[in-house]
Every structure is written in C-alpha cells, then in structure tokens.
Design an enzyme around this catalytic site. Sequence first.
Site, short mmCIF file in Angstrom:
data_model
loop_
_atom_site.label_atom_id
_atom_site.label_comp_id
_atom_site.label_asym_id
_atom_site.label_seq_id
_atom_site.Cartn_x
_atom_site.Cartn_y
_atom_site.Cartn_z
CG PHE A 245 40.31 47.03 40.68
CD1 PHE A 245 40.95 46.75 40.94
CD2 PHE A 245 39.60 45.81 39.87
CE1 PHE A 245 41.76 46.37 40.85
CE2 PHE A 245 40.51 44.96 39.49
CZ PHE A 245 40.84 44.67 40.44
CB SER A 276 44.45 46.11 48.10
OG SER A 276 45.41 45.69 46.49
CG ASP A 277 40.37 43.37 43.57
OD1 ASP A 277 40.98 42.27 42.57
OD2 ASP A 277 39.35 43.06 42.28
CG PHE A 278 46.02 41.79 39.96
CD1 PHE A 278 46.22 40.28 40.54
CD2 PHE A 278 46.25 41.88 39.77
CE1 PHE A 278 46.71 39.67 39.64
CE2 PHE A 278 47.03 41.99 39.15
CZ PHE A 278 47.22 39.99 38.79
#
Length: 729
Positions: A245, A276-278
């Site tokens: 992130f 990607s992350d969330f």
Amino acid sequence: MTFRRLILLAAAAFAAAPAMAEPARDPEIEALIGKMTLEEKAGQLNMVSFVPMHETKFDPITKGLKDGTVGSLFNVHGFETARELQKRALDSRLKIPLILALDVVHGYRVIFPTPLAQAASFDIEAIRRSEDIASREAAADGVNLLLTPMLDVSRDARWGRVVEGPGESSYLASRIAEARVKGVDGDGGHSFAKSCVKHFGANGAVEGGRDYTAQDISERGLRETYLPPFRAAADAGTQCMMSAFNAPDGAPTVINRRLLTDVLRGEWGFKGVVTSDFKAIHETVTHGVAEDDRSAAKLAFTAGADLDMESRAFVEHLPLLVRESEIEPAALDEAVRRVLTLKKSLGLFKDPMRGLTAAPQAALKPEHLAASQDLAEKSFVLLKNKDRALPFAPDVNDVALIGPLGDAPADTLGPWAGRGEPSETVTLRMGLEKRLGEGKVTFTPGGTAAASREEEIEAAVETARRADVVVLALGEKFDQSGEGASRAELGLPGDQMALASAVLALGKPTVVVVFAGRPLALTELAEKAPAVLYAWQPGTMGGAALAAVLMGDVSPSGRLPMTMPRALGQVPIHHDQRITGRPYDPTDPYTSGYRDQSPEPLYPFGHGLAYTDFAYGAPTIARPTLRRGEDQTVTVRVTNVGKRPGVAVPQLYVRPLSARVARPARELRGFARVELAPGETREVALKLKPEDFGYWTSGAGFEIAAGGVEVMTGPDAEDTKSARFEYRP
Ligand code: BGC
C-alpha cells in the site's frame, strides 16, 4: 580504504537474472487472447471481492461473470460457492474460469500459531508443513489462490500487522519466505492452491507504527532489509505478488515502475502476476499522485500491475486507454497472458473445480491438529524462569488460572483465523483441565482485557490464595493486532497490570502466559513475575500445547523473532541497528542512549530459555582466509549442561570490518535447532557465503569488501562470542 580493495561481486543472490529466452507461447492462451474484446481483456485484470449470494447484492457479480468483466474473486470460500461461481463463469462467452482467492494467513480450517509466532519457532520445515496443510485444506474447499505469505520485515511493534509477518530479520524472513512459498504451492499437484506473496516493497517500513504509512526509505534500506524476502519468494517460484500500500520513496508501490518492473521483473526475472492491494489503485488519487481513476489506472498499469483488486479502475478505463492509444494493445495482452498463465498452471482450464467433486469432510484432520500443536509448542518463548518456576511438578494439584485470556477461544486463534472456529479451539483452561484431570483448575478471569473492577480483582486474588500454583493468562485480544489494529501503547491493555500486581503480591509460584500479536513492553511485569512464557496467539491447539509446555512434557524452544523493548520510546528497536560513532556507554551521556531509560532491549532478538541450560563455546572458522567463490563454515560447540533434554538454537551473526558504509553491529546470517540430551555436546556447523556480509552502496550496487569479517555465535543476538577471518577474493 581504496576503491580497489572493494570487490564488486556479481554474486548470484544480488545480480540481475540472466537474460533468458522467452518461453514459447501457449497456443490455447494465445487463441483465447485472439478472441477477446478489449472489455473482456480488462475483465481478466479485474479482481473483485465476493459478496455473499443474496441475490440483490450478488447481481453485479453475476453480471460481471456473465459478460466476462470479472476474472477473479477474493474473499471466497466454501465448495458449493466455488462450484456455483465457476459454473457462472463458464456460462460466459469465452468460458474462462475464475481465480478464487482468500487471505489464508495462518491456517484455513485448522489454525496455526500466527506467522510471527511461527517465526519464533525458527523451525523452517514446520513452517513449510503448516502452509502445505493450509493450502490443501483451502484448495479442498474450492479456493485456488492464497493471499499469503505476508513477508513484511517489521521493526515497529506498534504496527498491528507485525503479527502477520516474519519479524525483524530479513535473513530469517527470507528463509521463511522460501518455506512458505514451497509449502503453499506444494508439488504442483491440484490438492494445492498457489501463493500470492505480499506486500511487495517496504510495507513494514511504517511511520509511527500506523498502517499504510511509509518512512522515506533509502535504496540501501530497501535492498538490504525489505526486499530480500520477496526476492527469496520469487526465487522459490511464487507466481503472484501483491504490491504494498505504502510509498517508501514517494510513489505508492502500485504505481512504482522502478519497483514493480525494473526490480521485480527486470532484475529478478519474475514472470508471474502482480496484483494491487485492496483498492490501492483508486487510493493513489487520495495519495495525491493521480488525478482520477483513469490516470490511476494508467499509472498502475504502466508501472507493472496486472490485477486490480477492488478499485474497478482497470475494467472501467483500460479499454478506452487502449482505444485512445495511451496504452499499447500488446501491453494489455501481456498482462492478460500472465493472468491466464496463472489460471492454466492452476489447472483451471482443464477443470475449474480441479478434481473436486464434494465438499471436504467437516471434521478437522487429526494429523493437521497434531502439526498445529507441534508448531505452537515450538513457538512459545520462555522469557524468564526464576528458580525454575517452570515446569510445574507432575503432581501439581490445585492450579489457579487467572486472567481474561485464560479461556478465550477467538483470542487463542489470532487475528486472521481463516475458517477456524472458536468452538473447535482448545483454550488454556481446556488444555490444563484435560492434562491435569477433573477439578484441579479453578478459573477466575479477573475482568476483561479492557477493564477489571475492584471486586473482580479481589475474586482473582482469592482464587490465587487458595491454589498451589498460579497461571496468569494476560495480553491482547485477537483484534488488538492485525490490519487496522496498530497501538500507541505497548503495555498490557486495560487493567491487566493491576490484576497481575495484585496476584503477584501473594508471592505464590506464579507463571505469566502472555497472549499477544506483537512484542509488548513488559518491563514491570517481567520484574515482578517469577516466570514469563510468551504464547503469542497459538491457534486451534494452543491450550493443549501450552499445557504440555507448562507441565514439562515438552521443553519450550521458541526464540524471539523481534526484539522486546523495555519502553515504548525505544521503538523501532532491532538487533541490526547500525553502529554509531558513539555507541552506547552507560557512563557517558554523550553516547547513543536515553537520559531516562537504557537503550538496551528488555529481551534481545533470538532470546528464549529452555528447561535446561546450554553452554556455548567460541566459534571456530574453517578458513582463516576466504577466497572468492568459497563458502565459510563457522562451527560452534553447544553442550546441554542441565538435567533435562532441550532444544538449543545457536545463532550466527556477522559484521564486515572494512565496509565503506556503516554496518549494523550484527546481522543474523544463520541458525539451527539442535536437540540435546542432558550432558550431550554437538558441534554445529553454520555456512556463510561472501554475500552474507555484502552490502548495498548507492553508486556501485552490492559489493563485498575485502578485509576482516567478524562472526559472532551464541544463544541470542547479545550473548555472543566472536572470531574473525579475512576475505581476500
Ligand atoms: C490487505 C491484504 C489483503 C487484502 C484482501 C488488504 O487490506 O492489506 O493483505 O490480502 O486486503 O483481503
């Protein structure tokens, strides 16, 4: 020292991956790409959180699966759900099966100790086995991609996510990385899911211990501390990496082309999928580096992200970006090719259910429970054991179990407990009752982890007064560590220190068992309590494992994977801090310390006692002069000088003496777990490679200095004996 004395080493571990011929393209995948519309291609790069199948909420996903604009789902579990989702995906025009992902962080049905606790075992094979089991269990329930392992090296115990990671040593983290990837990915058979390693970059380099923040990290910090476990995971063959992130050098990792493409793909030769992350792509707008989702999508895609988790930016904007010639069609095809290759290697094209025909048996498998208990027993760290308060005598009769964590199933499981059920968890109370037999344990919680009323503390003191021995079960609830659970204080939460002080004032033989997701600052408790056993969050079999260790059926053998501070103000604290020009000298205030506190740890990295004592000799060196291409062997003699069997964990630390940049006083570079019978001696040989004492320089990349090298061996990072050799390449 002249530059000529420094030897630039193009060592395998440091060098760019050799240029390899591109593998031949897979005709099935190429045919598919040939048929896809731009929208379907972008759909393959769209990973969406699965929402339970209430028809209303489920509608968008149903539509996405039907028109091919959702290629992967996460937060999915359950055989029936997986089958239904795959069936719907196969109803789409191109019939492309789904990646079904889930965070499986320390077990799926049988929960293992938390990853930080596992790191404390220093048992790489037991860690691999835990992932093998988690992967098989999850795969049997229809999950095919595990969002694990989390490999963020972390030195700040305030950060809640230290619980998910491998601790502070980048060396230990790298060994764990290999084991976890091999464990999850298994032998390529379909009873395994695949790993998606996270969070690539420097996610652990947080500021103030808060989630999603980033320190300004130098290239050296990245290369030496944060990136090595990811390199180890890539070398171990993982096919998926999740970007961090945070923004360690300005650009959030998901749009950081230097990290995602130049380092990961260019230098390391990583061929897998980058996710990607969330919502991280969308959040680059909040970061203030992208104007809107369209530019965020372009930045992330061109940086090297293939999968967009939950931002919906790729699916909404990539087709138009290609149509308007802002993104090369071939680049889109390449990202789709990577995702389809991952799907193919999971066997999804042959059979989206990967041979599964029925839901797995509901009962937990005895061999999985045994592996979880084994790892829990190995993860407990005996911090203090004055006058051998532990183990309890075999005929102990009347045990007072006091404290809010004594019978707390969810807190025994930990913060990311997969599909683990509190109702299937063995708490400390259950474990002790089973081990000791009926009626020997009296449990009084003494309040909750948040607060204790006076009468609750009095009741606890009364229970303790009547007992032969007391076990104080204190610490953190499961939701006081993990994502979104950073803490600004590192003491025992609530009134637990007051509860402990009241009970300890009785002077009874008392053992404190600490449940926690992080190293706490326990100076007062450690002064007052005769014995402290750090239990972390030990998982499904935690209480059984604790009972076995408290009763001496098993000797504790865990060692600290993170330094324990004396005081909050010392954080971040770690064994491999750099030497200053004025190292700490308690008699001289103008050295690197504090006016109000020692800068030294309460317990150093690697610390952990057993029910016996070990004597360590000085290290001996196989080659007084080491030449290029040779390995060094450092041998340390360890003797069990006590009366019980036990596991010694000799550790090897290193420091180059003629480096061009200030080096840490010591860095872990080797360890072993050695079982020793009373009186037994073993010569433990630990290998060292030249790159183990190399370092990063801003101008010349990794280099290894010719000259003296100090090696230190011993039972922890501070209690070491040293020897030296010369490196003359
Ligand atoms: C976490 C990841 C996790 C993802 C999906 C994020 O908030 O940082 O570790 O895999 O959510 O659950």
